[in-house]
Design a protein around this motif. Structure first.
Motif, PDB file in Angstrom:
ATOM      1  N   ARG A 131      32.903  40.300  37.288  1.00 35.43           N
ATOM      2  CA  ARG A 131      34.447  40.575  36.866  1.00 35.43           C
ATOM      3  C   ARG A 131      34.643  42.139  37.500  1.00 35.43           C
ATOM      4  N   LYS A 132      33.603  42.851  36.827  1.00 34.31           N
ATOM      5  CA  LYS A 132      33.856  44.460  36.954  1.00 34.31           C
ATOM      6  C   LYS A 132      33.866  44.649  38.470  1.00 34.31           C
ATOM      7  N   ASP A 133      32.783  43.916  38.992  1.00 32.43           N
ATOM      8  CA  ASP A 133      32.872  44.291  40.643  1.00 32.43           C
ATOM      9  C   ASP A 133      33.944  43.553  41.340  1.00 32.43           C
ATOM     10  N   ALA A 134      34.511  42.520  40.984  1.00 36.36           N
ATOM     11  CA  ALA A 134      35.788  42.062  41.326  1.00 36.36           C
ATOM     12  C   ALA A 134      37.011  42.883  41.231  1.00 36.36           C
ATOM     13  N   ARG A 135      37.169  43.477  40.083  1.00 38.74           N
ATOM     14  CA  ARG A 135      38.048  44.545  39.719  1.00 38.74           C
ATOM     15  C   ARG A 135      38.084  45.646  40.621  1.00 38.74           C
ATOM     16  N   GLN A 136      36.675  46.068  41.146  1.00 44.02           N
ATOM     17  CA  GLN A 136      36.561  47.136  41.957  1.00 44.02           C
ATOM     18  C   GLN A 136      36.931  46.818  43.376  1.00 44.02           C
ATOM     19  N   TYR A 137      36.124  45.673  43.749  1.00 44.57           N
ATOM     20  CA  TYR A 137      36.580  45.170  45.124  1.00 44.57           C
ATOM     21  C   TYR A 137      38.214  45.275  45.417  1.00 44.57           C
ATOM     22  N   CYS A 138      39.021  44.770  44.501  1.00 41.34           N
ATOM     23  CA  CYS A 138      40.455  44.649  44.706  1.00 41.34           C
ATOM     24  C   CYS A 138      41.056  45.943  44.826  1.00 41.34           C
ATOM     25  N   ARG A 139      40.682  46.897  44.040  1.00 40.04           N
ATOM     26  CA  ARG A 139      41.370  48.065  43.862  1.00 40.04           C
ATOM     27  C   ARG A 139      40.943  48.891  44.874  1.00 40.04           C
ATOM     28  N   GLY A 140      39.781  48.731  45.495  1.00 41.64           N
ATOM     29  CA  GLY A 140      39.419  49.419  47.076  1.00 41.64           C
ATOM     30  C   GLY A 140      39.735  48.804  48.287  1.00 41.64           C
ATOM     31  N   LEU A 141      40.363  47.661  47.997  1.00 40.69           N
ATOM     32  CA  LEU A 141      40.781  46.661  49.235  1.00 40.69           C
ATOM     33  C   LEU A 141      41.925  47.472  50.051  1.00 40.69           C
ATOM     34  N   PHE A 156      40.557  26.226  40.394  1.00 42.73           N
ATOM     35  CA  PHE A 156      41.400  25.581  41.218  1.00 42.73           C
ATOM     36  C   PHE A 156      41.224  24.101  41.739  1.00 42.73           C
ATOM     37  N   ARG A 157      40.059  23.842  40.794  1.00 38.65           N
ATOM     38  CA  ARG A 157      39.830  22.254  40.954  1.00 38.65           C
ATOM     39  C   ARG A 157      40.601  21.463  40.247  1.00 38.65           C
ATOM     40  N   SER A 158      41.048  22.102  39.109  1.00 38.71           N
ATOM     41  CA  SER A 158      41.996  21.334  38.023  1.00 38.71           C
ATOM     42  C   SER A 158      43.478  22.273  37.918  1.00 38.71           C
ATOM     43  N   GLY A 159      43.183  23.426  37.906  1.00 39.90           N
ATOM     44  CA  GLY A 159      44.292  24.386  37.547  1.00 39.90           C
ATOM     45  C   GLY A 159      44.150  24.882  36.436  1.00 39.90           C
ATOM     46  N   GLU A 160      43.270  24.543  35.622  1.00 39.28           N
ATOM     47  CA  GLU A 160      43.121  24.930  34.184  1.00 39.28           C
ATOM     48  C   GLU A 160      42.637  26.277  33.950  1.00 39.28           C
ATOM     49  N   THR A 161      42.868  27.180  32.802  1.00 40.83           N
ATOM     50  CA  THR A 161      42.167  28.261  32.705  1.00 40.83           C
ATOM     51  C   THR A 161      41.049  28.306  31.592  1.00 40.83           C
ATOM     52  N   TYR A 162      40.014  28.859  32.170  1.00 45.95           N
ATOM     53  CA  TYR A 162      38.638  28.868  31.390  1.00 45.95           C
ATOM     54  C   TYR A 162      38.291  30.424  30.885  1.00 45.95           C
ATOM     55  N   HIS A 163      37.336  30.750  30.144  1.00 42.15           N
ATOM     56  CA  HIS A 163      36.762  31.738  30.074  1.00 42.15           C
ATOM     57  C   HIS A 163      35.146  31.793  30.445  1.00 42.15           C
ATOM     58  N   ASN A 164      34.725  32.713  31.015  1.00 45.12           N
ATOM     59  CA  ASN A 164      33.421  33.146  31.453  1.00 45.12           C
ATOM     60  C   ASN A 164      32.944  34.277  30.866  1.00 45.12           C
ATOM     61  N   ALA A 165      31.575  34.604  30.907  1.00 41.20           N
ATOM     62  CA  ALA A 165      30.899  35.738  30.535  1.00 41.20           C
ATOM     63  C   ALA A 165      31.288  36.735  31.736  1.00 41.20           C
ATOM     64  N   LYS A 166      31.582  38.094  31.516  1.00 40.79           N
ATOM     65  CA  LYS A 166      31.966  39.030  32.448  1.00 40.79           C
ATOM     66  C   LYS A 166      31.143  39.168  33.502  1.00 40.79           C
ATOM     67  N   LYS A 167      29.774  39.096  33.222  1.00 45.55           N
ATOM     68  CA  LYS A 167      28.651  39.139  34.261  1.00 45.55           C
ATOM     69  C   LYS A 167      28.444  37.890  34.935  1.00 45.55           C
ATOM     70  N   GLY A 168      29.150  36.785  34.796  1.00 44.52           N
ATOM     71  CA  GLY A 168      28.941  35.806  35.480  1.00 44.52           C
ATOM     72  C   GLY A 168      29.737  35.939  36.703  1.00 44.52           C
ATOM     73  N   ILE A 169      29.565  34.943  37.811  1.00 44.15           N
ATOM     74  CA  ILE A 169      30.197  34.989  39.140  1.00 44.15           C
ATOM     75  C   ILE A 169      31.285  34.082  39.314  1.00 44.15           C
ATOM     76  N   CYS A 170      32.337  34.538  39.937  1.00 43.31           N
ATOM     77  CA  CYS A 170      33.428  33.685  40.319  1.00 43.31           C
ATOM     78  C   CYS A 170      33.844  34.308  41.658  1.00 43.31           C
ATOM     79  N   TYR A 171      34.815  33.561  42.099  1.00 46.11           N
ATOM     80  CA  TYR A 171      35.432  33.911  43.730  1.00 46.11           C
ATOM     81  C   TYR A 171      36.846  34.957  43.148  1.00 46.11           C
ATOM     82  N   VAL A 172      37.271  35.763  44.309  1.00 46.60           N
ATOM     83  CA  VAL A 172      38.106  36.720  43.936  1.00 46.60           C
ATOM     84  C   VAL A 172      39.368  36.513  45.079  1.00 46.60           C
ATOM     85  N   ARG A 173      40.614  36.495  44.522  1.00 45.91           N
ATOM     86  CA  ARG A 173      41.650  36.433  45.250  1.00 45.91           C
ATOM     87  C   ARG A 173      42.533  37.748  44.704  1.00 45.91           C
ATOM     88  N   CYS A 174      42.734  38.592  45.583  1.00 45.39           N
ATOM     89  CA  CYS A 174      43.578  39.989  45.052  1.00 45.39           C
ATOM     90  C   CYS A 174      45.005  39.478  45.103  1.00 45.39           C
TER      91      CYS A 174
END
Length: 167
Positions: A73-83, A142-160
């Motif tokens: 999550r931290k890197d995802a935020r930085q990626y979008c800010r710097g995009l 986006f398989r189901s459209g449901e909201t989940y919570h993951n550890a911030k250190k976990g890995i997810c995709y990014v759409r800015c």
């Protein structure tokens, strides 16, 4: 006196219930009040590789990176800010309500509104924290459209996203 207390009690109960709904991954969410809007295809600018939602005022990144880039999550935020993309440099990681605005609950695998070209039926980060457990953050599957919570250190995709959310 009871007439004054009861509305306040109901309001605080509904606010608390909303928070519980948001953080329980197993609990089904209520269908979007935007059901009619959800069925309308969002316009895509193929040359810029963005999707524009005039109802929310948001412009969405829609290039191959949205299917390939996975970050914590931290890197995802930085990626979008710097995009710097499509002639804009004011991108950011969307909040849960913003990312949820492109979910189509009538669809599955992927549960995303029509108009997007680069789609991955997977978890995408939001900038929204999990208010009950600070080591987690919210994401949308986006398989189901449901909201989940993951550890911030976990890995997810990014759409800015960019723009001023309105609805």
């Amino acid at each position: 006196m009871l007439k004054k207390i009861l509305p306040m009690l109901l309001l605080s109960t509904s606010l608390f219930s909303y928070e519980i709904q948001l953080i329980k991954p197993s609990q089904k969410q209520v269908k979007s009040p935007r059901a009619k809007i959800d069925r309308i295809a969002l316009p895509r600018n193929d040359s810029k590789e963005v999707v524009f939602d005039k109802d929310t005022g948001l412009t969405w990144q829609d290039n191959i990176d949205t299917q390939t880039i996975k970050k914590n999550r931290k890197d995802a935020r930085q990626y979008c800010r710097g995009l710097v993309f499509a002639g804009y440099k004011d991108w950011y990681l969307p909040r849960v309500d913003e990312l949820n605005s492109i979910v189509d609950k009538e669809k599955n695998n992927p549960a995303i509104r029509t108009g997007f070209k680069y789609i991955k039926s997977a978890h995408y980060w939001t900038s929204s924290p999990n208010l009950s457990y600070t080591k987690n953050a919210l994401n949308i599957d986006f398989r189901s459209g449901e909201t989940y919570h993951n550890a911030k250190k976990g890995i997810c995709y990014v759409r800015c996203v960019r723009g001023n959310y309105k609805l």
